[in-house]
Design a protein around this motif. Structure first.
Motif, PDB file in Angstrom:
ATOM      1  N   THR A   1      80.098  13.599  -6.244  1.00  0.00           N
ATOM      2  CA  THR A   1      79.577  12.889  -7.414  1.00  0.00           C
ATOM      3  C   THR A   1      78.283  13.549  -7.862  1.00  0.00           C
ATOM      4  OG1 THR A   1      80.534  10.852  -6.549  1.00  0.00           O
ATOM      5  CG2 THR A   1      78.841  10.621  -8.242  1.00  0.00           C
ATOM      6  N   VAL A   2      78.032  13.570  -9.175  1.00  0.00           N
ATOM      7  CA  VAL A   2      76.857  14.239  -9.722  1.00  0.00           C
ATOM      8  C   VAL A   2      76.070  13.262 -10.593  1.00  0.00           C
ATOM      9  CG1 VAL A   2      75.995  16.210 -11.036  1.00  0.00           C
ATOM     10  CG2 VAL A   2      78.142  16.423  -9.762  1.00  0.00           C
ATOM     11  N   LEU A   3      74.762  13.195 -10.370  1.00  0.00           N
ATOM     12  CA  LEU A   3      73.850  12.436 -11.222  1.00  0.00           C
ATOM     13  C   LEU A   3      72.910  13.426 -11.896  1.00  0.00           C
ATOM     14  CD1 LEU A   3      72.829   9.532  -8.790  1.00  0.00           C
ATOM     15  CD2 LEU A   3      74.710   9.546 -10.438  1.00  0.00           C
ATOM     16  N   ILE A   4      72.831  13.392 -13.224  1.00  0.00           N
ATOM     17  CA  ILE A   4      72.034  14.361 -13.973  1.00  0.00           C
ATOM     18  C   ILE A   4      71.087  13.631 -14.915  1.00  0.00           C
ATOM     19  CG2 ILE A   4      72.062  16.318 -15.562  1.00  0.00           C
ATOM     20  CD1 ILE A   4      74.977  16.804 -14.740  1.00  0.00           C
ATOM     21  N   VAL A   5      69.779  13.894 -14.784  1.00  0.00           N
ATOM     22  CA  VAL A   5      68.800  13.474 -15.786  1.00  0.00           C
ATOM     23  C   VAL A   5      68.482  14.696 -16.627  1.00  0.00           C
ATOM     24  CG1 VAL A   5      66.489  12.580 -16.210  1.00  0.00           C
ATOM     25  CG2 VAL A   5      67.819  11.708 -14.286  1.00  0.00           C
ATOM     26  N   SER A   6      68.700  14.610 -17.930  1.00  0.00           N
ATOM     27  CA  SER A   6      68.491  15.796 -18.770  1.00  0.00           C
ATOM     28  C   SER A   6      68.229  15.390 -20.207  1.00  0.00           C
ATOM     29  CB  SER A   6      69.711  16.718 -18.703  1.00  0.00           C
ATOM     30  OG  SER A   6      69.510  17.865 -19.507  1.00  0.00           O
ATOM     31  N   HIS A   7      67.439  16.246 -20.886  1.00  0.00           N
ATOM     32  CA  HIS A   7      67.241  16.115 -22.327  1.00  0.00           C
ATOM     33  C   HIS A   7      68.062  17.148 -23.088  1.00  0.00           C
ATOM     34  CE1 HIS A   7      63.116  14.439 -21.024  1.00  0.00           C
ATOM     35  NE2 HIS A   7      63.891  13.435 -21.358  1.00  0.00           N
ATOM     36  N   ASP A   8      68.851  17.942 -22.360  1.00  0.00           N
ATOM     37  CA  ASP A   8      69.644  18.999 -22.992  1.00  0.00           C
ATOM     38  C   ASP A   8      70.972  18.409 -23.455  1.00  0.00           C
ATOM     39  OD1 ASP A   8      71.316  21.202 -23.570  1.00  0.00           O
ATOM     40  OD2 ASP A   8      70.113  22.498 -22.279  1.00  0.00           O
ATOM     41  N   ARG A   9      71.072  18.160 -24.745  1.00  0.00           N
ATOM     42  CA  ARG A   9      72.225  17.451 -25.304  1.00  0.00           C
ATOM     43  C   ARG A   9      73.520  18.230 -25.118  1.00  0.00           C
ATOM     44  NH1 ARG A   9      68.977  17.767 -30.668  1.00  0.00           N
ATOM     45  NH2 ARG A   9      68.631  19.729 -29.568  1.00  0.00           N
ATOM     46  N   ASP A  10      73.467  19.526 -25.398  1.00  0.00           N
ATOM     47  CA  ASP A  10      74.669  20.343 -25.276  1.00  0.00           C
ATOM     48  C   ASP A  10      75.132  20.409 -23.825  1.00  0.00           C
ATOM     49  OD1 ASP A  10      76.381  22.666 -26.675  1.00  0.00           O
ATOM     50  OD2 ASP A  10      75.718  23.374 -24.709  1.00  0.00           O
ATOM     51  N   PHE A  11      74.192  20.557 -22.896  1.00  0.00           N
ATOM     52  CA  PHE A  11      74.526  20.613 -21.475  1.00  0.00           C
ATOM     53  C   PHE A  11      75.228  19.324 -21.041  1.00  0.00           C
ATOM     54  CE2 PHE A  11      73.372  19.884 -16.992  1.00  0.00           C
ATOM     55  CZ  PHE A  11      73.855  21.050 -16.426  1.00  0.00           C
ATOM     56  N   LEU A  12      74.718  18.184 -21.470  1.00  0.00           N
ATOM     57  CA  LEU A  12      75.347  16.911 -21.129  1.00  0.00           C
ATOM     58  C   LEU A  12      76.741  16.813 -21.729  1.00  0.00           C
ATOM     59  CD1 LEU A  12      72.267  14.573 -21.641  1.00  0.00           C
ATOM     60  CD2 LEU A  12      73.362  15.098 -19.457  1.00  0.00           C
ATOM     61  N   ASP A  13      76.884  17.224 -22.972  1.00  0.00           N
ATOM     62  CA  ASP A  13      78.192  17.148 -23.619  1.00  0.00           C
ATOM     63  C   ASP A  13      79.224  18.023 -22.921  1.00  0.00           C
ATOM     64  OD1 ASP A  13      77.603  15.289 -25.566  1.00  0.00           O
ATOM     65  OD2 ASP A  13      77.014  16.769 -27.068  1.00  0.00           O
TER      66      ASP A  13
ATOM     67  N   SER B   1      75.294  -3.792 -14.516  1.00  0.00           N
ATOM     68  CA  SER B   1      76.409  -3.728 -13.563  1.00  0.00           C
ATOM     69  C   SER B   1      77.145  -2.411 -13.785  1.00  0.00           C
ATOM     70  CB  SER B   1      77.374  -4.896 -13.753  1.00  0.00           C
ATOM     71  OG  SER B   1      76.767  -6.120 -13.397  1.00  0.00           O
ATOM     72  N   LEU B   2      77.389  -1.697 -12.706  1.00  0.00           N
ATOM     73  CA  LEU B   2      77.976  -0.364 -12.813  1.00  0.00           C
ATOM     74  C   LEU B   2      78.587   0.025 -11.479  1.00  0.00           C
ATOM     75  CD1 LEU B   2      78.147   2.530 -14.214  1.00  0.00           C
ATOM     76  CD2 LEU B   2      75.923   2.970 -13.139  1.00  0.00           C
ATOM     77  N   ARG B   3      79.721   0.690 -11.540  1.00  0.00           N
ATOM     78  CA  ARG B   3      80.300   1.274 -10.337  1.00  0.00           C
ATOM     79  C   ARG B   3      80.529   2.755 -10.573  1.00  0.00           C
ATOM     80  NH1 ARG B   3      84.560  -3.238  -7.880  1.00  0.00           N
ATOM     81  NH2 ARG B   3      83.127  -5.003  -8.086  1.00  0.00           N
ATOM     82  N   VAL B   4      79.928   3.545  -9.718  1.00  0.00           N
ATOM     83  CA  VAL B   4      80.069   4.991  -9.807  1.00  0.00           C
ATOM     84  C   VAL B   4      81.155   5.423  -8.839  1.00  0.00           C
ATOM     85  CG1 VAL B   4      78.909   7.206  -9.509  1.00  0.00           C
ATOM     86  CG2 VAL B   4      77.636   5.242 -10.421  1.00  0.00           C
ATOM     87  N   GLN B   5      82.155   6.121  -9.363  1.00  0.00           N
ATOM     88  CA  GLN B   5      83.289   6.538  -8.550  1.00  0.00           C
ATOM     89  C   GLN B   5      83.074   7.935  -7.975  1.00  0.00           C
ATOM     90  OE1 GLN B   5      85.048   4.079  -8.249  1.00  0.00           O
ATOM     91  NE2 GLN B   5      85.781   3.135 -10.131  1.00  0.00           N
ATOM     92  N   ARG B   6      83.736   8.215  -6.892  1.00  0.00           N
ATOM     93  CA  ARG B   6      83.710   9.564  -6.327  1.00  0.00           C
ATOM     94  C   ARG B   6      84.217  10.554  -7.381  1.00  0.00           C
ATOM     95  NH1 ARG B   6      86.606   8.767  -2.042  1.00  0.00           N
ATOM     96  NH2 ARG B   6      84.873   8.559  -0.587  1.00  0.00           N
ATOM     97  N   GLY B   7      83.458  11.600  -7.603  1.00  0.00           N
ATOM     98  CA  GLY B   7      83.852  12.614  -8.582  1.00  0.00           C
ATOM     99  C   GLY B   7      83.273  12.403  -9.963  1.00  0.00           C
ATOM    100  N   ASP B   8      82.616  11.250 -10.210  1.00  0.00           N
ATOM    101  CA  ASP B   8      81.977  11.039 -11.511  1.00  0.00           C
ATOM    102  C   ASP B   8      80.857  12.044 -11.729  1.00  0.00           C
ATOM    103  OD1 ASP B   8      83.514   8.961 -12.416  1.00  0.00           O
ATOM    104  OD2 ASP B   8      82.089   7.376 -11.905  1.00  0.00           O
ATOM    105  N   ARG B   9      80.678  12.429 -12.993  1.00  0.00           N
ATOM    106  CA  ARG B   9      79.507  13.190 -13.405  1.00  0.00           C
ATOM    107  C   ARG B   9      78.729  12.288 -14.349  1.00  0.00           C
ATOM    108  NH1 ARG B   9      81.947  15.713 -10.029  1.00  0.00           N
ATOM    109  NH2 ARG B   9      82.644  17.873 -10.120  1.00  0.00           N
TER     110      ARG B   9
END
Length: 593
Positions: free
Chosen positions: A451-463, A301-309
C-alpha cells in the motif's frame, strides 16, 4: 525580426577537467515562454545562473537589451542576511515597491513579518516569488518555482504567469505547470542545446523523434551510438509503452476501487469482500482530530485496502500531515477509532531526505561498503542495481555530498525500495526530481506490492499514480475520491474542472476497431505467449541466481556483463510478450462480447 531580450553567444563553461557547455548559442525573445529540460546533473541551474549574470562564463558573450529587467527566482533563496522576510522581499537589484510586494504576498498567503531565520522553505519561496513578481520583470528566470508551494499557491502562480506580458525560462518537474504555460522548449542533452518552437506538451514526442533519428544514423554508420546508459538500457519507445501500460493498469485499478464505494454521499470506502487480496490494512471509523478549538479532521471513516495508492492533497495548514500521522498510527484521534493491521511494515521517505549522510559513499549507503545488496529478498550487485535507478555504475565510490538534490533523492529511493515492506509513505517525493526520475518513481510505485500513501502538490504525478485521493479543504472535511487530483477538482467544482490540464494523463485511447475474428497468428500468440512468459521468467531467475555469486564480478567480468545483458534482454522480451498477450486478450473479449 525583433532583437532578442537576452542572448549568449559561444557560451562555454569548464567544470574541472572538462567542459560543461561549449560553443552554445542561446537567444531569448521578449515574449518567449521557454521550458528548460534536461536530466539532473546536466547543468540546468548553472545555465540559468549564467543567463542571469550570477556567475561568469569561461567563454562567450552575454548581451542584454539596455534597461531590461532580468529577475531570477532561485531554487533555494538565501534569506540569512535579513531580519525578516519583508526585508528580504524589498531588497535586490531592482528593489520592488513595498505595496506591490505586500499585495502579492497577501494573495500567496505569506506573512512577511516572519523572522527570516525561522522561515520554512515554503515561506522563503513565497517571499522570493513576491519580490520577483513585484520587480516588474521583463524576463523571469524560474528555477523550480513550484517547489514547497501548495496547490492553491501553484494555481495562483500559474494564473499570474498566464496573464504576464513578459518572457520567462522555467526549470520545473511539474508537468501540469509546464504544459499549461510554455510555448517553446530548450532541451539540454549531452552538452548540446536544442530548441524547438513547441511547448512542453510536445516535448516527449519530439524527444522520441530525435533519438529515433540518431539511432537510424548510427545504424547507417554501423556504429553503436553513445547515448547515455539510461537511454540504451531503457529505450524511449519502450518507456512510452510502459507508461501507457501503467496508466491503463491504473485506470483499471480505479474502476475496481470505485466498485467498492459505500453509499453515495458517505466519506467511506467499504470492504468489498473478505478476500485476502482486498483485506483492509488501515481502518478509520468516525475519527475526529482537533488542535485547540480548530477541527482538523471531522468524523472521517475510511478503509484502506492492501494495494491502494492513496494521494493526500490540500493547502498548507489544511491537515495533510495530521491525516498522514493518523493513518500511520503516529497520532490518535480525539474521538472515533483508527487501527492498522499488525503486519504493517512501513518505509517512510520524507521531503527533507533526512536519511542521506554527505560523508558516505554511494556504495556505503546502498550496501554498507560491500558489492551486493539484498533487494526484497533477491541479491543484486551494486553496479547493476545503480543502473536500475538511472545511475552510472562508476558513481558507486562518489560521496553523497557531491550528488545533486535529485540524485540524492534517487539514491534514497534505491536504498529504501530495496527493503522488505508492505506500506510505503512518501512525503513530497517529487521535489528536486527531473522528469526521467519522476517516470522511474511512477514505475516503482506501480510495481510495488504493498500500500502507498503519498502527500504531494504535484497534480500530474498524483493523476498518474494514485487510485484514491483524500482531499482536505481546511474545514475538517475530507473528500474521499476514487481517482487522482483532477477527479477531486471535478467533484469540488465542476466548472473549474474544465480548466484542469488532463491532456498529460488522458484515459487510455478507446480500442481500435477489431476485425471479425482473430487471425491465425493472433490465435497462436494468444495460446503460446503465457508459456513463453513462464520460460522467460525461469531464464531470468536462473541468471539472477548465477549473478548472486559474490566472486563472479571480479573473477569473470565478461561473464557478469553477459548475464546482466541477458537478464535485461529477457525482461524486455517478457514485457513485450505480456503487452502483446494483453492486447490479444482484450481483442478476443471484444469479439466474444
Amino acid at each position: 525580426m525583433a532583437a532578442p531580450l537576452l542572448s549568449f553567444e559561444n557560451l562555454g563553461l569548464s567544470q574541472g577537467s572538462h567542459w560543461l557547455f561549449r560553443g552554445m548559442d542561446i537567444h531569448v525573445g521578449a515574449r518567449d515562454r521557454l521550458a528548460l529540460i534536461g536530466r539532473n546533473g546536466v547543468g540546468k541551474t548553472t545555465l540559468l545562473k549564467l543567463l542571469g549574470g550570477q556567475i561568469e562564463a569561461d567563454e562567450g558573450v552575454r548581451s542584454v537589451q539596455p534597461g531590461a529587467r532580468i529577475i531570477t527566482l532561485e531554487q533555494d533563496p538565501d534569506v540569512s542576511a535579513f531580519a525578516t522576510l519583508h526585508d528580504f522581499a524589498l531588497a535586490g537589484e531592482f528593489a520592488p515597491p513595498a505595496h506591490e510586494v505586500e499585495a502579492i504576498a497577501d494573495q500567496l498567503g505569506i506573512d512577511l513579518s516572519r523572522e527570516a531565520r525561522t522561515a520554512s522553505g515554503g515561506e522563503r519561496r513565497r517571499a522570493a516569488i513576491a519580490r520577483a513578481l513585484a520587480s516588474e520583470p521583463d524576463l523571469l528566470l524560474l528555477d523550480e518555482p513550484t517547489n514547497h508551494l501548495d496547490i492553491a499557491a501553484i494555481d495562483w502562480l500559474e494564473n499570474w504567469l498566464a496573464r504576464y506580458n513578459g518572457g520567462f525560462i522555467v526549470i520545473s518537474h511539474d508537468r501540469a505547470f509546464l504544459t499549461r504555460l510554455t510555448r517553446q522548449t530548450l532541451w539540454l542533452d549531452r552538452g548540446q542545446m536544442r530548441r524547438n518552437e513547441i511547448g512542453f506538451g510536445g516535448f516527449e514526442q519530439w524527444m522520441e523523434a530525435v533519438y529515433a533519428e540518431e539511432a537510424r544514423a548510427a545504424e547507417k554508420l554501423d556504429a553503436k551510438l553513445k547515448i547515455e546508459a539510461h537511454w540504451l538500457e531503457r529505450g524511449v519507445t519502450a518507456r512510452r509503452k510502459r507508461n501507457q501500460g501503467r496508466l491503463a493498469k491504473l485506470w483499471e485499478m480505479r474502476e475496481t476501487r470505485a466498485a467498492m464505494n459505500g453509499p453515495q454521499g458517505v466519506a467511506k470506502i467499504a470492504v468489498a469482500s473478505d478476500d485476502s487480496k482486498t483485506k483492509s490494512v488501515i481502518k478509520i471509523e468516525h475519527a475526529t482530530k482537533m488542535f485547540g478549538d480548530r477541527t482538523i479532521i471531522d468524523n472521517l471513516s475510511l478503509r484502506v485496502q492492501r494495494g491502494d495508492r492513496i494521494g493526500i492533497v490540500g493547502g498548507n495548514g489544511a491537515g495533510k500531515t495530521t491525516l498522514l500521522k493518523l493513518l500511520t498510527g503516529e497520532l490518535q484521534p480525539d474521538s472515533g477509532t483508527v487501527s492498522q493491521a499488525k503486519t504493517l511494515d512501513m518505509i517512510f521517505i520524507d521531503q527533507q531526505r533526512s536519511l542521506m549522510q554527505g560523508d558516505k559513499t554511494v556504495r556505503e549507503v546502498l550496501a554498507e561498503g560491500g558489492d551486493w545488496i539484498d533487494v526484497r529478498g533477491v541479491r543484486k550487485h551494486v553496479h547493476g542495481y545503480l543502473k536500475d535507478f538511472l545511475f552510472d555504475p562508476s558513481l558507486a565510490e562518489a560521496k553523497v555530498a557531491t550528488l545533486s538534490g535529485g540524485e540524492r533523492s534517487r539514491l534514497l529511493f534505491a536504498r529504501e525500495f530495496a527493503r522488505e515492506s508492505n506500506l510505503l509513505v512518501l512525503d513530497e517525493p517529487t521535489n528536486d526530481l527531473d522528469l526521467e526520475t519522476l517516470d522511474l518513481l511512477q514505475e516503482v510505485i506501480a510495481d510495488y506490492d504493498g500500500t502507498v500513501l503519498i502527500v504531494s502538490h504535484d497534480r500530474d504525478f498524483l493523476d498518474r499514480t494514485v487510485t484514491v485521493t483524500l482531499g482536505l479543504d481546511g474545514t475538517g472535511v475530507v473528500d474521499v475520491i476514487v481517482g487522482g487530483y483532477a477527479d477531486w477538482i471535478a467533484k469540488r467544482d465542476p466548472r473549474k474542472a474544465a480548466k484542469v490540464e488532463k491532456k498529460a494523463v488522458a484515459a487510455p485511447a478507446p480500442p481500435k476497431p477489431v476485425s471479425a475474428k482473430l487471425t491465425y497468428k493472433d490465435q497462436r500468440d494468444l495460446e503460446l505467449l503465457p508459456k513463453r512468459v513462464e520460460e522467460l521468467e525461469a531464464a531470468i531467475a536462473r541468471d539472477e541466481d548465477l549473478l548472486a555469486d559474490p566472486a563472479l564480478y571480479t573473477r569473470d567480468r565478461k561473464r557478469f556483463d553477459a548475464l546482466t545483458g541477458a537478464i535485461e534482454k529477457a525482461r524486455a522480451e517478457k514485457e513485450a510478450a505480456e503487452m502483446r498477450w494483453l492486447e490479444l486478450a482484450e481483442k478476443a473479449e471484444g469479439l466474444a462480447g
